[in-house]
Design an enzyme around this catalytic site. Structure first.
Site, PDB file in Angstrom:
ATOM      1  N   GLY A 188       0.809  -1.224   0.000  1.00 41.75           N
ATOM      2  CA  GLY A 188       0.000   0.000   0.000  1.00 41.75           C
ATOM      3  C   GLY A 188       0.838   1.268   0.000  1.00 41.75           C
ATOM      4  O   GLY A 188       0.421   2.302   0.507  1.00 41.75           O
ATOM      5  N   GLY A 209       2.405   2.521  -2.955  1.00 39.24           N
ATOM      6  CA  GLY A 209       2.612   3.062  -4.296  1.00 39.24           C
ATOM      7  C   GLY A 209       3.696   2.353  -5.077  1.00 39.24           C
ATOM      8  O   GLY A 209       4.130   2.837  -6.112  1.00 39.24           O
ATOM      9  N   SER A 262       0.201  -4.927  -5.308  1.00 32.41           N
ATOM     10  CA  SER A 262      -0.891  -5.794  -5.778  1.00 32.41           C
ATOM     11  C   SER A 262      -0.677  -6.201  -7.238  1.00 32.41           C
ATOM     12  O   SER A 262      -0.897  -7.355  -7.608  1.00 32.41           O
ATOM     13  CB  SER A 262      -2.255  -5.122  -5.586  1.00 32.41           C
ATOM     14  OG  SER A 262      -2.321  -3.920  -6.312  1.00 32.41           O
ATOM     15  N   ASP A 289       0.067   0.067 -13.799  1.00 30.96           N
ATOM     16  CA  ASP A 289       0.903  -0.699 -12.865  1.00 30.96           C
ATOM     17  C   ASP A 289       1.236  -2.083 -13.412  1.00 30.96           C
ATOM     18  O   ASP A 289       2.399  -2.453 -13.543  1.00 30.96           O
ATOM     19  CB  ASP A 289       0.175  -0.898 -11.522  1.00 30.96           C
ATOM     20  CG  ASP A 289       0.123   0.359 -10.689  1.00 30.96           C
ATOM     21  OD1 ASP A 289       0.387   1.439 -11.231  1.00 30.96           O
ATOM     22  OD2 ASP A 289      -0.197   0.251  -9.487  1.00 30.96           O
TER      23      ASP A 289
END
Ligand code: PMV
Length: 300
Positions: free
Chosen positions: A85, A87, A91, A134
């Site tokens: 979490g 940046g 994930s 991402d």
């Protein structure tokens, strides 16, 4: 053909060098795959597929795993070098590592197209409406210019040769919630549309500069301007602003928050990385180097 009963997949993390938030609304962004990542190990075993040996259940993670795994028969373990979490694409890195591991369990190698397509399905469970930058850069490696126009095909333009950049990550120690930050920006539209357009234009210029081999002295000010625009959007925090200031005080050419903000990390471009590590250590700030991950070259 014999299929293996266990497998492993790895994927790097990422840093967005320019254009986060604006990329959600069709503007360009530039992102780099970086040298910390996630390893997913899979093993065939009886019972419902899911995470093995986890101290507590994570409902969203379970749903993300079920997005690509068969309902029965596969145990998963995850080892991550990425702060969660913050940046750095934890994930999306997990998503692509999972797709690679699953393909190997089927006796295949996942190509970039499969990693992008299936990785996006997993990433959607985590973030709802991600732009896709991402998992795309994570699947491809290197530095990528990315744009998802409101209509039509996604534009993906890897920068070749892959630039080598003296990057330093400064961790605020606070986790940001990407979904919440994206929603907070969306709620402020159309008032912030001008800022989003300026971030997009800056990302386009930054991509051009990188592709033409610009030095950190030229690239750094773009990072700073991007940080100021993200602060104007309301996604920076006092801790992130302080880390940007700390990087500048240590001679970094530029720095900005990276990712959705509201916490997370700052990425600095610092030719003299050791000087920045010294200043960060004296200030009690966590700093570590990352390298851009060169895309894999497959034999023809
Ligand atoms: O916080 P991260 O690493 O998931 O990055 C999010 C980037 C955003 O542009 C804010 C959202 C997106 O989907 O592109």
């Amino acid at each position: 053909m014999t299929v293996p009963d266990r497998s492993e997949g790895y994927a790097p993390g990422k840093l967005i060098l320019a254009g986060e938030h604006a990329v959600v609304y069709g503007h360009p962004a530039v992102a780099a795959a970086v040298s910390r990542g996630t390893t997913v190990r899979l093993a065939r075993r009886p019972g419902p597929s899911g995470l093995d040996g986890a101290p507590r259940r994570d409902e969203r993670l379970d749903r993300a795993l079920r997005e690509v795994l068969p309902s029965e028969g596969i145990g998963v373990s995850i080892e991550s070098e990425l702060p969660i979490g913050r940046g750095m694409g934890s994930s999306a890195s997990l998503a692509v590592a999972l797709v690679r591991a699953l393909a190997r369990l089927e006796g295949e190698e996942a190509d970039a197209a499969r990693c992008v397509a299936e990785g996006f399905r997993v990433e959607r469970v985590f973030h709802g409406t991600p732009s896709g930058v991402d998992h795309t850069v994570i699947a491809l490696g290197g530095v990528v210019r990315f744009r998802r126009p409101p209509a039509g095909a996604v534009e993906i333009d890897p920068i070749r040769p892959c630039p080598s950049l003296p990057l330093v990550v400064l961790d605020s120690g606070e986790a940001g919630d990407t979904g919440r930050m994206v929603a907070s920006v969306r709620a402020r539209r159309p008032a912030v549309d001008g800022t989003l357009s300026r971030i997009g234009a800056l990302a386009a210029d930054f991509g051009e500069a990188l592709a033409s081999g610009a030095s950190p002295a030229v690239l750094g000010p773009c990072l700073l301007e991007n940080h100021a625009l993200l602060a104007e959007l309301g996604v920076s925090t006092p801790a992130l602003d302080a880390l940007v200031a700390l990087a500048l005080s240590a001679g970094a050419e530029g720095a900005k928050l990276a990712g959705a903000g509201g916490g997370g990390v700052v990425v600095a471009l610092a030719t003299d990385r050791d000087r920045l590590f010294g200043v960060a250590a004296r200030a009690g700030a966590r700093a570590f180097p990352v390298e851009v991950v060169i895309p894999e070259r497959r034999e023809p």
